[in-house]
Design a protein around this motif. Sequence first.
Motif, PDB file in Angstrom:
ATOM      1  N   THR A  83      32.569 -30.622 106.268  1.00 20.38           N
ATOM      2  CA  THR A  83      30.788 -30.816 106.662  1.00 20.38           C
ATOM      3  C   THR A  83      30.010 -31.524 107.018  1.00 20.38           C
ATOM      4  N   GLY A  84      30.056 -32.105 104.647  1.00 20.43           N
ATOM      5  CA  GLY A  84      29.364 -32.627 104.229  1.00 20.43           C
ATOM      6  C   GLY A  84      29.355 -34.695 104.180  1.00 20.43           C
ATOM      7  N   ARG A  85      30.867 -34.304 104.594  1.00 21.08           N
ATOM      8  CA  ARG A  85      31.241 -36.306 104.438  1.00 21.08           C
ATOM      9  C   ARG A  85      31.655 -36.748 105.980  1.00 21.08           C
ATOM     10  N   ALA A  86      33.244 -35.532 106.218  1.00 21.51           N
ATOM     11  CA  ALA A  86      33.822 -36.109 107.659  1.00 21.51           C
ATOM     12  C   ALA A  86      32.410 -35.900 108.671  1.00 21.51           C
ATOM     13  N   LYS A  87      31.190 -34.865 108.285  1.00 18.70           N
ATOM     14  CA  LYS A  87      29.959 -34.442 109.221  1.00 18.70           C
ATOM     15  C   LYS A  87      30.542 -33.382 110.476  1.00 18.70           C
ATOM     16  N   VAL A  88      31.390 -32.965 110.094  1.00 14.91           N
ATOM     17  CA  VAL A  88      32.328 -31.499 111.314  1.00 14.91           C
ATOM     18  C   VAL A  88      31.164 -29.958 110.975  1.00 14.91           C
ATOM     19  N   ALA A  89      30.328 -29.600 111.576  1.00 14.43           N
ATOM     20  CA  ALA A  89      29.756 -28.926 111.790  1.00 14.43           C
ATOM     21  C   ALA A  89      30.739 -27.350 113.030  1.00 14.43           C
ATOM     22  N   ARG A  90      30.323 -25.356 112.503  1.00 23.07           N
ATOM     23  CA  ARG A  90      30.474 -25.140 113.334  1.00 23.07           C
ATOM     24  C   ARG A  90      29.735 -23.633 113.651  1.00 23.07           C
ATOM     25  N   THR A  91      30.483 -22.844 114.317  1.00 25.40           N
ATOM     26  CA  THR A  91      29.871 -21.669 114.848  1.00 25.40           C
ATOM     27  C   THR A  91      30.464 -20.857 114.214  1.00 25.40           C
ATOM     28  N   PHE A  92      30.271 -19.554 114.509  1.00 30.40           N
ATOM     29  CA  PHE A  92      31.319 -18.836 114.261  1.00 30.40           C
ATOM     30  C   PHE A  92      30.798 -17.585 114.970  1.00 30.40           C
ATOM     31  N   GLN A  93      32.399 -17.049 115.578  1.00 30.04           N
ATOM     32  CA  GLN A  93      32.951 -16.326 116.728  1.00 30.04           C
ATOM     33  C   GLN A  93      31.776 -14.433 116.456  1.00 30.04           C
ATOM     34  N   ASN A  94      31.862 -14.308 115.360  1.00 27.84           N
ATOM     35  CA  ASN A  94      30.863 -12.903 115.060  1.00 27.84           C
ATOM     36  C   ASN A  94      30.156 -13.337 113.737  1.00 27.84           C
ATOM     37  N   ILE A  95      29.089 -13.686 114.803  1.00 28.92           N
ATOM     38  CA  ILE A  95      27.405 -14.695 113.726  1.00 28.92           C
ATOM     39  C   ILE A  95      27.545 -14.437 112.716  1.00 28.92           C
ATOM     40  N   ARG A  96      27.140 -15.414 111.736  1.00 32.08           N
ATOM     41  CA  ARG A  96      27.109 -15.483 110.410  1.00 32.08           C
ATOM     42  C   ARG A  96      25.569 -16.041 109.713  1.00 32.08           C
ATOM     43  N   LEU A  97      24.857 -15.880 110.071  1.00 30.76           N
ATOM     44  CA  LEU A  97      23.480 -16.220 110.142  1.00 30.76           C
ATOM     45  C   LEU A  97      23.084 -15.234 108.484  1.00 30.76           C
ATOM     46  N   PHE A  98      22.050 -16.274 107.553  1.00 25.75           N
ATOM     47  CA  PHE A  98      21.745 -15.857 106.313  1.00 25.75           C
ATOM     48  C   PHE A  98      20.630 -14.867 107.124  1.00 25.75           C
ATOM     49  N   ALA A  99      20.976 -13.356 107.312  1.00 23.91           N
ATOM     50  CA  ALA A  99      20.073 -12.188 108.267  1.00 23.91           C
ATOM     51  C   ALA A  99      18.930 -11.647 107.689  1.00 23.91           C
ATOM     52  N   GLY A 100      18.741 -11.807 106.118  1.00 26.23           N
ATOM     53  CA  GLY A 100      17.497 -11.726 105.066  1.00 26.23           C
ATOM     54  C   GLY A 100      16.521 -12.856 104.710  1.00 26.23           C
ATOM     55  N   MET A 101      17.456 -13.640 105.171  1.00 25.67           N
ATOM     56  CA  MET A 101      16.277 -14.932 105.522  1.00 25.67           C
ATOM     57  C   MET A 101      15.410 -15.877 107.088  1.00 25.67           C
ATOM     58  N   THR A 102      14.538 -16.178 106.690  1.00 28.94           N
ATOM     59  CA  THR A 102      13.856 -16.797 107.838  1.00 28.94           C
ATOM     60  C   THR A 102      14.310 -18.043 108.158  1.00 28.94           C
ATOM     61  N   VAL A 103      14.392 -17.996 109.907  1.00 29.72           N
ATOM     62  CA  VAL A 103      14.806 -19.057 110.449  1.00 29.72           C
ATOM     63  C   VAL A 103      14.975 -20.114 109.683  1.00 29.72           C
ATOM     64  N   LEU A 104      13.414 -20.681 109.501  1.00 24.74           N
ATOM     65  CA  LEU A 104      13.553 -21.539 108.528  1.00 24.74           C
ATOM     66  C   LEU A 104      14.144 -21.679 107.577  1.00 24.74           C
ATOM     67  N   GLU A 105      13.723 -20.399 106.967  1.00 23.82           N
ATOM     68  CA  GLU A 105      14.774 -20.754 105.875  1.00 23.82           C
ATOM     69  C   GLU A 105      16.411 -21.420 105.738  1.00 23.82           C
ATOM     70  N   ASN A 106      16.830 -20.514 107.161  1.00 26.35           N
ATOM     71  CA  ASN A 106      18.473 -20.740 107.702  1.00 26.35           C
ATOM     72  C   ASN A 106      18.550 -21.687 107.330  1.00 26.35           C
ATOM     73  N   LEU A 107      17.333 -23.071 108.650  1.00 23.13           N
ATOM     74  CA  LEU A 107      17.780 -24.750 109.279  1.00 23.13           C
ATOM     75  C   LEU A 107      17.257 -25.529 107.233  1.00 23.13           C
ATOM     76  N   LEU A 108      17.117 -24.990 106.419  1.00 25.26           N
ATOM     77  CA  LEU A 108      16.923 -25.433 105.044  1.00 25.26           C
ATOM     78  C   LEU A 108      17.731 -25.673 104.640  1.00 25.26           C
ATOM     79  N   VAL A 109      18.622 -24.197 104.571  1.00 26.05           N
ATOM     80  CA  VAL A 109      19.884 -24.436 103.582  1.00 26.05           C
ATOM     81  C   VAL A 109      21.021 -25.507 104.683  1.00 26.05           C
ATOM     82  N   ALA A 110      20.941 -25.470 105.503  1.00 28.06           N
ATOM     83  CA  ALA A 110      21.989 -26.546 106.887  1.00 28.06           C
ATOM     84  C   ALA A 110      21.621 -27.725 106.131  1.00 28.06           C
ATOM     85  N   GLN A 111      20.351 -27.871 105.008  1.00 28.60           N
ATOM     86  CA  GLN A 111      20.363 -29.683 105.182  1.00 28.60           C
ATOM     87  C   GLN A 111      19.595 -29.812 103.206  1.00 28.60           C
ATOM     88  N   HIS A 112      21.157 -29.032 102.571  1.00 26.97           N
ATOM     89  CA  HIS A 112      21.003 -28.648 101.826  1.00 26.97           C
ATOM     90  C   HIS A 112      21.831 -30.117 100.816  1.00 26.97           C
TER      91      HIS A 112
END
Lengths: 275, 418
Positions: A83-112
Amino acid sequence: MATPLLAVDRLTMRFGGLIAVDALSFQARAGEITAVIGPNGAGKTTVFNCITGFYRPSEGVLQLTHADGKGFALTAMPGHLITGRAKVARTFQNIRLFAGMTVLENLLVAQHNFLMPTVINGLLAVFGLGGHAQAEHIAIEKAKLWMHATGLTARADDPAGSLPYGDQRRLEIARAMCTDPELLCLDEPAAGLNPRESDELSDLLVRIRDGRDVAGRSSILLIEHDMGVVMRISDHVVVLDHGRKISDGTPAEIRADPKVIAAYLGEGDEDEVAA
Amino acid sequence: MLRDAALSALVAFGLFGPMIGLKTEVGVAAIELHTRPIAVLIAVAAVFFGRLGLLAWQSTRPVQKAAPGRMADSLAYIGRYLTPIVLVLTITMPFYAERYWIDLGILVLTYVMLGWGLNIVVGLAGLLDLGYVAFYAVGAYSYALIAQNFGLGFWSCLPLAGILAAFWGVLLGFPVLRLRGDYLAIVTLAFGEIIRVVILNWTTLTGGPNGMSGIPRPTLFGLVFNSGGGKGSFADFFGIEPSISHRVIFLFYVILGLALLTNWVSLRLRRLPLGRAWEALREDEIACRALGIDVTVTKLTAFAIGAAFAGFAGAFFATRQAFISPESFTFIESAIVLAIVVLGGLGSQLGVALAAIVMIGGGEMFRDFQEYRMLIFGGALVLVMVVRPRGFLSGRTPSVSLGAKKKIGANLMTEGHG
Ligand SMILES: Nc1ncnc2c1ncn2[C@@H]1O[C@H](COP(=O)(O)OP(=O)(O)OP(=O)(O)O)[C@@H](O)[C@H]1O
Ligand SMILES: [Mg+2]
């Protein structure tokens, strides 16, 4: 012909005696939506897991080439670098969000990796050093753009786990897009959506492919059972059955291929193909 | 309900039957076996009615579960007022409290600090660490050894103790990174014991079971605290009557400062990418990997930073006691700190502080009832877990927001599996 974005060459994945993916070869071109379809258990998710480094393929080569010519042998890279170098991102068949974190936080973790290039930066930030405030500002702006593109702006401060199902699916896509991918791998993004939501999703994916009205563009590799979505938006379809490729072509070619119809007839899913 | 209770009673019978029902006694010729049917009957009946009562009580309160969000809100509200009150009461404590209470305050604050440190590992990163005391021990022995062998003072040793503990945190982190949940817990527990056993047996270095004594006391910019006064002492410099309570008060403020530092750093980290990555790791490790986060490094930093604070606390412990021995670093210490974190509510700073006050302070109060202390301790734990399964103050506040920050109920959060 230009080098394809992703070249899958004789990919094989064995689990003990079971051959989940059997000498699969196909290509995904830049700027296109490539769909991977097939009956349940055909090996689609396994292909994704190999591409994104969650599984080490038993055999085969996965070559990713960026528009600027940089090449990556995905089979030899640790998962997070894919993900970091080759720039391949993915989603999961069974959704894997950070459920206890807000929408904004989820998007910030992605920009770690943008926010915290090294641990030292992360620790310097404790004392307000290392230009973190500036980076955080940029990251929040990008998150806002993606929330806007996916219609989640009003839910920015709500925990991801409290969103309705369709919103969660879109949030997972927005989160993956926040990593600035060259290739976005979506595992059944339309599963569980109602027809209107499926239409909106198709629209979003086309916009991401074309970089229109969204904050970034990416080629897409799409696993999907909803044939309506697949036939409408894909540029290229690969059909799997029992780990083997049985057909490969444009949506129109696939629809007319007797082998594909037979595979789906065996499943009793002819209605879906007709759609 | 009756069936459930009967089933519990049956299990209890199976368990207690041999444990309580059979008793061996040294008889005339050999060991004799005695049966105690009445005792078993009482135990089983207690389980039966206890279970029945619990179920009946639970069925009368289904409404509360429906509104966890509101409950979280009201707790956040209380927290806003409670935090400054607790803080002011703590800072002014040496002015109104007697020596005994200040000593107790130092003890409680040490555990508050350990709790906050462990909270980074368990509450934020979701890594269940049962061997936290190992880093506390590393900190204490680092200070003692460096001070005795190189003649350095407390303040120069403090960062070294933290760094050494962090180093051991990373060392432990490496092998256990692949483990999750129960496996991680077992290995960290073993690590805690290994450190203690090494300290116990490396007699030439650590003095073994005899411990190490004569550990230097802390100074205030070179001013020493002693009961005799004299040149270069705190009392002499300020021209006041020398008193041993000066040192106690000084130690109190040192540990208060260290605890607040721990709190400040962890609160700050929570709002930064590193802390957010820890929380994301707790929520879903696989998703973290898919977002390009280096899970290995992220876990190691959590271990290292958590361990560093234990190291600081350990160095403080050593300087306060002036004597350390392996006995102070047994598994029960890890268990107590973990209990504080869990009771307080994973990730909640105020909750951890309150839990430490109740558990350590309360524990000291009950010292008169020696035999019953553990019973009360265990009973309280069970009670809290029944009433508030996620700890006193559970839930979390978002680390960043566009509008007003809304408290997130614990029901949405994941405790983490590794
Ligand atoms: N980790 C694993 N260990 C063993 N077998 C596996 C593993 N992962 C997948 N399989 C097997 O590989 C085959 C293909 O599974 P896969 O999940 O790739 O199918 P799929 O095409 O994604 O199906 P679906 O449409 O149901 O999602 C199945 O038979 C599955 O049981
Ligand atoms: Mg699948």
